[in-house]
Design a protein around this motif. Structure first.
Motif, PDB file in Angstrom:
ATOM      1  N   TYR A  88       0.838  -1.210   0.000  1.00  0.00           N
ATOM      2  CA  TYR A  88       0.000   0.000   0.000  1.00  0.00           C
ATOM      3  C   TYR A  88       0.867   1.251   0.000  1.00  0.00           C
ATOM      4  O   TYR A  88       1.940   1.280   0.612  1.00  0.00           O
ATOM      5  N   ASP A  89       0.369   2.292  -0.654  1.00  0.00           N
ATOM      6  CA  ASP A  89       0.978   3.612  -0.585  1.00  0.00           C
ATOM      7  C   ASP A  89       1.222   3.932   0.899  1.00  0.00           C
ATOM      8  O   ASP A  89       0.365   3.656   1.744  1.00  0.00           O
ATOM      9  N   PRO A  90       2.370   4.514   1.236  1.00  0.00           N
ATOM     10  CA  PRO A  90       2.642   4.817   2.654  1.00  0.00           C
ATOM     11  C   PRO A  90       1.534   5.619   3.335  1.00  0.00           C
ATOM     12  O   PRO A  90       1.371   5.543   4.553  1.00  0.00           O
ATOM     13  N   ALA A  91       0.720   6.320   2.526  1.00  0.00           N
ATOM     14  CA  ALA A  91      -0.390   7.101   3.117  1.00  0.00           C
ATOM     15  C   ALA A  91      -1.376   6.195   3.848  1.00  0.00           C
ATOM     16  O   ALA A  91      -2.120   6.653   4.715  1.00  0.00           O
ATOM     17  N   PHE A  92      -1.366   4.903   3.532  1.00  0.00           N
ATOM     18  CA  PHE A  92      -2.282   3.963   4.198  1.00  0.00           C
ATOM     19  C   PHE A  92      -1.745   3.481   5.541  1.00  0.00           C
ATOM     20  O   PHE A  92      -2.350   2.636   6.198  1.00  0.00           O
ATOM     21  N   GLY A  93      -0.584   3.994   5.955  1.00  0.00           N
ATOM     22  CA  GLY A  93      -0.060   3.716   7.296  1.00  0.00           C
ATOM     23  C   GLY A  93       0.204   2.244   7.526  1.00  0.00           C
ATOM     24  O   GLY A  93       0.920   1.599   6.759  1.00  0.00           O
ATOM     25  N   SER A  94      -0.461   1.681   8.550  1.00  0.00           N
ATOM     26  CA  SER A  94      -0.151   0.309   8.978  1.00  0.00           C
ATOM     27  C   SER A  94      -0.614  -0.755   7.980  1.00  0.00           C
ATOM     28  O   SER A  94      -0.277  -1.927   8.119  1.00  0.00           O
ATOM     29  N   LEU A  95      -1.386  -0.338   6.947  1.00  0.00           N
ATOM     30  CA  LEU A  95      -1.768  -1.334   5.930  1.00  0.00           C
ATOM     31  C   LEU A  95      -0.539  -1.758   5.122  1.00  0.00           C
ATOM     32  O   LEU A  95      -0.493  -2.826   4.533  1.00  0.00           O
ATOM     33  N   LEU A  96       0.477  -0.865   5.086  1.00  0.00           N
ATOM     34  CA  LEU A  96       1.730  -1.230   4.414  1.00  0.00           C
ATOM     35  C   LEU A  96       2.571  -2.006   5.422  1.00  0.00           C
ATOM     36  O   LEU A  96       3.161  -1.442   6.336  1.00  0.00           O
ATOM     37  N   LEU A  97       2.576  -3.318   5.294  1.00  0.00           N
ATOM     38  CA  LEU A  97       3.265  -4.171   6.267  1.00  0.00           C
ATOM     39  C   LEU A  97       4.779  -4.120   6.050  1.00  0.00           C
ATOM     40  O   LEU A  97       5.252  -4.015   4.914  1.00  0.00           O
ATOM     41  N   SER A  98       5.513  -4.209   7.157  1.00  0.00           N
ATOM     42  CA  SER A  98       6.978  -4.168   7.064  1.00  0.00           C
ATOM     43  C   SER A  98       7.563  -4.738   8.353  1.00  0.00           C
ATOM     44  O   SER A  98       6.936  -4.671   9.402  1.00  0.00           O
ATOM     45  N   GLY A  99       8.765  -5.343   8.259  1.00  0.00           N
ATOM     46  CA  GLY A  99       9.459  -5.775   9.463  1.00  0.00           C
ATOM     47  C   GLY A  99       9.468  -7.283   9.658  1.00  0.00           C
ATOM     48  O   GLY A  99       8.733  -8.025   8.991  1.00  0.00           O
ATOM     49  N   ILE A 100      10.259  -7.731  10.604  1.00  0.00           N
ATOM     50  CA  ILE A 100      10.545  -9.162  10.759  1.00  0.00           C
ATOM     51  C   ILE A 100       9.307  -9.961  11.172  1.00  0.00           C
ATOM     52  O   ILE A 100       9.105 -11.080  10.672  1.00  0.00           O
ATOM     53  N   ASP A 101       8.455  -9.407  11.995  1.00  0.00           N
ATOM     54  CA  ASP A 101       7.268 -10.185  12.418  1.00  0.00           C
ATOM     55  C   ASP A 101       6.311 -10.409  11.254  1.00  0.00           C
ATOM     56  O   ASP A 101       5.824 -11.520  11.037  1.00  0.00           O
ATOM     57  N   ASP A 102       6.071  -9.350  10.459  1.00  0.00           N
ATOM     58  CA  ASP A 102       5.198  -9.534   9.294  1.00  0.00           C
ATOM     59  C   ASP A 102       5.829 -10.470   8.265  1.00  0.00           C
ATOM     60  O   ASP A 102       5.138 -11.254   7.608  1.00  0.00           O
ATOM     61  N   LEU A 103       7.166 -10.402   8.149  1.00  0.00           N
ATOM     62  CA  LEU A 103       7.842 -11.339   7.246  1.00  0.00           C
ATOM     63  C   LEU A 103       7.635 -12.782   7.719  1.00  0.00           C
ATOM     64  O   LEU A 103       7.397 -13.690   6.923  1.00  0.00           O
ATOM     65  N   LEU A 104       7.680 -13.016   9.009  1.00  0.00           N
ATOM     66  CA  LEU A 104       7.603 -14.380   9.533  1.00  0.00           C
ATOM     67  C   LEU A 104       6.170 -14.913   9.611  1.00  0.00           C
ATOM     68  O   LEU A 104       5.962 -16.119   9.486  1.00  0.00           O
ATOM     69  N   VAL A 105       5.191 -14.040   9.765  1.00  0.00           N
ATOM     70  CA  VAL A 105       3.812 -14.540   9.819  1.00  0.00           C
ATOM     71  C   VAL A 105       3.144 -14.443   8.454  1.00  0.00           C
ATOM     72  O   VAL A 105       1.918 -14.568   8.336  1.00  0.00           O
ATOM     73  N   TYR A 106       3.926 -14.252   7.406  1.00  0.00           N
ATOM     74  CA  TYR A 106       3.450 -14.293   6.011  1.00  0.00           C
ATOM     75  C   TYR A 106       2.740 -15.627   5.805  1.00  0.00           C
ATOM     76  O   TYR A 106       3.235 -16.672   6.238  1.00  0.00           O
ATOM     77  N   HIS A 107       1.613 -15.620   5.128  1.00  0.00           N
ATOM     78  CA  HIS A 107       0.806 -16.835   5.139  1.00  0.00           C
ATOM     79  C   HIS A 107       1.518 -18.015   4.472  1.00  0.00           C
ATOM     80  O   HIS A 107       1.227 -19.174   4.773  1.00  0.00           O
ATOM     81  N   TYR A 108       2.459 -17.712   3.576  1.00  0.00           N
ATOM     82  CA  TYR A 108       3.245 -18.825   3.010  1.00  0.00           C
ATOM     83  C   TYR A 108       3.980 -19.568   4.138  1.00  0.00           C
ATOM     84  O   TYR A 108       4.034 -20.801   4.162  1.00  0.00           O
ATOM     85  N   LEU A 109       4.537 -18.806   5.088  1.00  0.00           N
ATOM     86  CA  LEU A 109       5.327 -19.423   6.163  1.00  0.00           C
ATOM     87  C   LEU A 109       4.425 -20.028   7.233  1.00  0.00           C
ATOM     88  O   LEU A 109       4.768 -21.055   7.843  1.00  0.00           O
ATOM     89  N   VAL A 110       3.261 -19.440   7.435  1.00  0.00           N
ATOM     90  CA  VAL A 110       2.308 -20.030   8.390  1.00  0.00           C
ATOM     91  C   VAL A 110       1.912 -21.422   7.917  1.00  0.00           C
ATOM     92  O   VAL A 110       1.876 -22.391   8.686  1.00  0.00           O
ATOM     93  N   SER A 111       1.676 -21.516   6.620  1.00  0.00           N
ATOM     94  CA  SER A 111       1.311 -22.819   6.043  1.00  0.00           C
ATOM     95  C   SER A 111       2.430 -23.833   6.289  1.00  0.00           C
ATOM     96  O   SER A 111       2.198 -24.956   6.746  1.00  0.00           O
ATOM     97  N   GLU A 112       3.659 -23.426   6.039  1.00  0.00           N
ATOM     98  CA  GLU A 112       4.801 -24.353   6.206  1.00  0.00           C
ATOM     99  C   GLU A 112       5.053 -24.647   7.688  1.00  0.00           C
ATOM    100  O   GLU A 112       5.316 -25.787   8.071  1.00  0.00           O
TER     101      GLU A 112
END
Ligand code: HDL
Ligand code: ZN
Length: 408
Positions: free
Chosen positions: A21-45
């Motif tokens: 998301y455009d940075p104007a959407f604030g927290s909708l633009l996900l970033s950082g190690i926790d969001d990287l790790l709870v990415y649904h691809y990794l949750v599945s694995e």
């Protein structure tokens, strides 16, 4: 002569489909190690390796979920999957040696980054010039900011996502009425024209590049379904009136395992006669298509050979692995030349751009090098200028020409 590898590595990409998301959407633009790790691809694995029941996993905080994923996929086992390797690629590219840091230290590092300069750095490390978002009027978190208006970051283009309109018409119709569109559940000329007004309003509001929908394997057209009727009587006329290609993401089976939530979607072999019928019956419309099933990729390439108003893009989701990117991209080059777009990232977290595009470039280099070598062996040596032209075409240029209508 600069090597093909350096040309591919240095050519900036226009990423044609992401969930950023455009940075104007604030927290909708996900970033950082926790969001990287709870990415649904990794949750599945991780659900296959961790000793935490899914209901406990979902009840936990994002940090706790990330801890469990990290332990299961990176500590107790080697991170050999593509999505796991992606996290390693991201951390290394950002100058972090993943083994040297525990998660709290990684969290502190990301928290210490200044958001706009971090965004600039991630785009630079990924070699990405622009990204196309996935923008839905049906998303209650996203819609208000669009209605209010905001200064856009020009690097974040928009695409109008209409899955609820087509795939859940009976429940979407009342929502359109609440927004002031005089539609009814019935398939009437009034409903069609009001749906076209909704599409026109949102196309203008977000400056949409294209209209997009994901469709199940059994999607049929023509057919006696709300989706088929709305496509014929609203979406395609809208596309012709507003120069909007229709992007079809074919073959997703939503909620195969609901317990996995976003990670619970599966794949099915699409009926591509629907695609053939759409392309044949609507020569003035342009179709962008990506397919989820490996098994239908060759059939799709043959259909693309028949219809210049069809442009294939990406190795989507479960086909976004080195093995399948190699197979599918070779197939497309050998049957379509350069008239397709090899990849989109589907990035959900900002830093995904780094791994998705570094890994794609790693795959694209040998595939294109082989084609050029075969060509040279047949008596045609490609110049550096021609390599740059071809690579720019594949990494966004062809898509841009197709979307703008400059090329069929
Ligand atoms: O429907 C889509 O756009 C898919 O890309 C889904 O968002 C999917 O969950 C995904 O993220 N795939 O990469
Ligand atoms: Zn997507």
């Amino acid at each position: 002569m600069k090597s093909l590898a350096s040309i591919i590595d240095s050519t900036l990409v226009d990423d044609v489909h992401t969930h950023l998301y455009d940075p104007a959407f604030g927290s909708l633009l996900l970033s950082g190690i926790d969001d990287l790790l709870v990415y649904h691809y990794l949750v599945s694995e991780a659900s296959r390796q961790m000793d935490v029941p899914l209901d406990a996993f979902w009840a936990a905080s994002k940090q706790q979920q990330a801890d469990w994923v990290w332990r299961a996929l990176f500590v107790q086992h080697s991170p050999v999957s593509e999505a796991c390797r992606g996290v390693v690629t991201v951390l290394n590219a950002l100058g972090i040696e993943p083994r040297s840091r525990d998660l709290p230290a990684l969290r502190q590092w990301f928290a210490a980054q200044q958001p706009s300069s971090h965004l600039d750095r991630v785009l630079e490390l990924a070699g990405v010039r622009s990204v196309c978002m996935t923008n839905s009027p049906f998303d209650d978190e996203e819609r208000p900011l669009w209605e209010q208006g905001f200064p856009r970051d020009p690097r974040f283009r928009a695409a109008l996502r209409i899955d609820p309109l087509l795939m859940d018409w009976q429940r979407s119709a009342p929502r359109l009425r609440s927004w002031g569109y005089d539609v009814g559940p019935e398939r009437s000329p009034r409903t069609a024209s009001e749906v076209r007004r909704l599409l026109a309003d949102w196309t203008r509001r977000i400056d949409s590049r294209y209209c997009m929908v994901s469709l199940p394997p059994d999607f049929a057209w023509p057919a006696n379904t709300d989706a088929a009727w709305l496509i014929e009587h609203a979406v395609l006329p809208h596309g012709r009136d507003h120069g909007q290609p229709l992007a079809l993401m074919l073959g997703v089976k939503r909620g195969v395992n609901p317990a996995l939530r976003l990670a619970g979607d599966g794949v099915g072999r699409s009926r591509l006669d629907a695609l053939e019928n759409l392309c044949a019956a609507n020569p003035s419309n342009r179709f962008l298509v990506t397919l989820l099933s490996r098994e239908v990729q060759h059939e799709a390439v043959v259909i693309a050979r028949k219809f210049p108003n069809l442009h294939l893009f990406g190795c989507w989701w479960f086909t976004n692995t080195p093995q399948l990117i190699d197979e599918i991209t070779r197939m497309r080059l050998e049957l379509l030349g350069t008239s397709f777009t090899p990849q989109h990232s589907d990035a959900r977290v900002l830093e995904h751009l780094i791994y998705k595009w570094r890994h794609t470039r790693e795959c694209l280099i040998p595939v294109l090098a082989t084609r050029y070598a075969d060509l040279a062996a047949s008596g045609w040596t490609v110049t550096e200028h021609e390599m740059r032209r071809d690579v720019a075409h594949l990494l966004g240029g062809a898509f841009d020409r197709f979307v703008s209508g400059a090329s069929r």
